[in-house]
Design a protein around this motif. Structure first.
Motif, PDB file in Angstrom:
ATOM      1  N   SER A   1     -39.844  10.567  11.103  1.00  0.00           N
ATOM      2  CA  SER A   1     -40.864  11.118  11.984  1.00  0.00           C
ATOM      3  C   SER A   1     -41.659  12.124  11.172  1.00  0.00           C
ATOM      4  O   SER A   1     -41.161  12.665  10.183  1.00  0.00           O
ATOM      5  N   LEU A   2     -42.905  12.370  11.577  1.00  0.00           N
ATOM      6  CA  LEU A   2     -43.714  13.333  10.842  1.00  0.00           C
ATOM      7  C   LEU A   2     -43.067  14.711  10.857  1.00  0.00           C
ATOM      8  O   LEU A   2     -43.091  15.434   9.856  1.00  0.00           O
TER       9      LEU A   2
ATOM     10  N   ALA B   1     -47.318  15.333  23.844  1.00  0.00           N
ATOM     11  CA  ALA B   1     -46.006  14.744  23.581  1.00  0.00           C
ATOM     12  C   ALA B   1     -45.741  14.624  22.079  1.00  0.00           C
ATOM     13  O   ALA B   1     -44.615  14.862  21.616  1.00  0.00           O
ATOM     14  N   ILE B   2     -46.776  14.269  21.312  1.00  0.00           N
ATOM     15  CA  ILE B   2     -46.602  14.161  19.856  1.00  0.00           C
ATOM     16  C   ILE B   2     -46.264  15.513  19.260  1.00  0.00           C
ATOM     17  O   ILE B   2     -45.381  15.634  18.398  1.00  0.00           O
ATOM     18  N   PHE B   3     -46.954  16.550  19.703  1.00  0.00           N
ATOM     19  CA  PHE B   3     -46.673  17.891  19.189  1.00  0.00           C
ATOM     20  C   PHE B   3     -45.257  18.318  19.573  1.00  0.00           C
ATOM     21  O   PHE B   3     -44.540  18.928  18.762  1.00  0.00           O
ATOM     22  N   THR B   4     -44.840  18.018  20.811  1.00  0.00           N
ATOM     23  CA  THR B   4     -43.487  18.391  21.242  1.00  0.00           C
ATOM     24  C   THR B   4     -42.438  17.696  20.387  1.00  0.00           C
ATOM     25  O   THR B   4     -41.482  18.329  19.913  1.00  0.00           O
TER      26      THR B   4
ATOM     27  N   SER C   1     -38.450  17.697  16.102  1.00  0.00           N
ATOM     28  CA  SER C   1     -37.906  17.041  14.914  1.00  0.00           C
ATOM     29  C   SER C   1     -37.868  18.002  13.736  1.00  0.00           C
ATOM     30  O   SER C   1     -36.957  17.959  12.908  1.00  0.00           O
ATOM     31  N   TYR C   2     -38.863  18.879  13.653  1.00  0.00           N
ATOM     32  CA  TYR C   2     -38.870  19.869  12.581  1.00  0.00           C
ATOM     33  C   TYR C   2     -37.676  20.816  12.705  1.00  0.00           C
ATOM     34  O   TYR C   2     -37.105  21.255  11.705  1.00  0.00           O
ATOM     35  N   LEU C   3     -37.293  21.119  13.944  1.00  0.00           N
ATOM     36  CA  LEU C   3     -36.145  21.994  14.181  1.00  0.00           C
ATOM     37  C   LEU C   3     -34.820  21.237  14.114  1.00  0.00           C
ATOM     38  O   LEU C   3     -33.764  21.847  14.273  1.00  0.00           O
ATOM     39  N   GLY C   4     -34.881  19.919  13.912  1.00  0.00           N
ATOM     40  CA  GLY C   4     -33.671  19.115  13.861  1.00  0.00           C
ATOM     41  C   GLY C   4     -33.173  18.658  15.209  1.00  0.00           C
ATOM     42  O   GLY C   4     -32.041  18.188  15.322  1.00  0.00           O
TER      43      GLY C   4
END
Length: 355
Positions: free
Chosen positions: A304-305, A284-287, A292-295
């Motif tokens: 968020s990281l 779930a953290i990776f998802t 979040s990296y993709l916006g």
């Protein structure tokens, strides 16, 4: 002993003068019975003997203490603009500071004898202390992972237990639904839900403060799609246990289906459930991180990281590459530690792996 007849030196008779009563310590040393223990204590004992799992566990504990305590004691807030903190207005001198570098105004305060807490990771372009942003970002990512694991555990565990115990048409229908859900693209559904929620709740200040509509969409997708793996796992475990003697005895005494599942089947499947839930957290953290990296995940003002790494991706080729490396490496360490922790729990608590 003194009245015992004297032994012939050439005989094989034992000399009783060389024997005496055993002490309490000697009695305890000859006691070969294993001390009373439980399944949980046996698992903990095996887990402690796993050095890799213990290192991962210590890292997670330290991280948890940091994300719980530091936001309350750190002199800078994650959304606090340093220009407004010191001068009352936006001043670019506080932006883009290097690690342990002070702005000119902060240096003046230091020269006058005042203590100014250093910026361990410097500041970003928005004049935020980057260290506390990373700590709060890790807290957000862990909250997403734990909450997603709880959602998957409750929904998937309940449905899987009912399918495994009842069987028949109910099991057949649910398993076909599971097959359909497995074919759905989760990222696409998150995008559609985020767009729909933005249209319906875009002006809601509470939703905005906790990370935006995409943040809520992630949890909805976990509740709708990600429970199927836990469901299949629990169903398979229940199918192997429902013909056990204690289950047949509970049925013979008139126990209801809910009581049999709650008191007999779930406790005996708890090791598999705990292990699966522990492994669900890093997934779930990776998802959340890559969304979040993709916006498509957590949005400003909640860090968020993944969003921190996305914001700093333009610094990859510059001198401030640490703005990208710090959250990216922390994601790697968290996911790796949680996976190693889950593997350690599996090795310790899964009876099928015991020799």
């Amino acid at each position: 002993m003194s009245n015992f007849p004297r032994r012939n030196p050439l005989s094989f008779q034992l000399n009783v003068d060389k024997f005496g009563s055993a002490s309490e310590g000697e009695k305890r040393s000859t006691n070969l019975m294993r001390p009373n223990s439980t399944f949980f204590m046996d698992g903990v004992r095996r887990f402690v003997k796993n050095p890799v799992a213990m290192v991962a566990f210590i890292f997670i504990v330290i991280l948890l203490l940091a994300i719980i305590i530091l936001p309350f004691v750190w002199p800078y807030g994650y959304s606090e603009v340093l220009g407004f903190k010191y001068l009352g207005y936006n001043d670019p001198q506080f932006a883009n500071l290097s690690p342990f570098q002070y702005a000119p105004y902060e240096q003046q305060l230091r020269d006058s004898g005042q203590f100014v807490f250093p910026h361990i990771f410097g500041t970003d372009s928005q004049q935020h202390d980057y260290f506390i942003c990373v700590i709060v970002g890790a807290r957000t990512s862990l909250i997403v992972g734990v909450m997603a694991a709880l959602i998957v555990l409750v929904i998937g565990g309940t449905i899987g237990a009912l399918c495994g115990f009842k069987g028949g048409k109910f099991d057949l229908v649910v398993m076909r639904i599971v097959d359909v859900i497995y074919s759905l693209p989760d990222v696409l559904i998150i995008i559609l839900l985020s767009a729909g929620l933005s249209a319906a709740l875009g002006d809601n200040q509470v939703i905005y403060n906790i990370g935006g509509t995409a943040f809520i969409a992630i949890f909805i997708v976990f509740a709708l799609l990600y429970w199927v793996g836990m469901c299949r796992l629990v169903r398979g475990q229940i199918l192997t246990l429902r013909k056990s003697e204690y289950v047949m005895a509970a049925k013979a005494t008139g126990a209801s289906t809910g009581r049999i599942i709650r008191k007999h089947l779930i406790p005996n499947s708890m090791s598999v459930i705990i292990i699966s839930a522990a492994l669900q957290v890093p997934s779930a953290i990776f998802t959340e991180s890559f969304l979040s990296y993709l916006g498509l995940g957590v949005q400003y003002p909640t860090p968020s990281l993944g969003s921190l790494a996305a914001t700093a991706q333009n610094e990859i080729t510059g001198s401030r590459i640490y703005l990208f490396l710090v959250p990216a490496l922390l994601i790697c360490f968290i996911v790796l530690s949680l996976n190693l922790l889950g593997d350690g729990l599996r090795d310790a608590f899964d009876p099928k792996l015991q020799k």
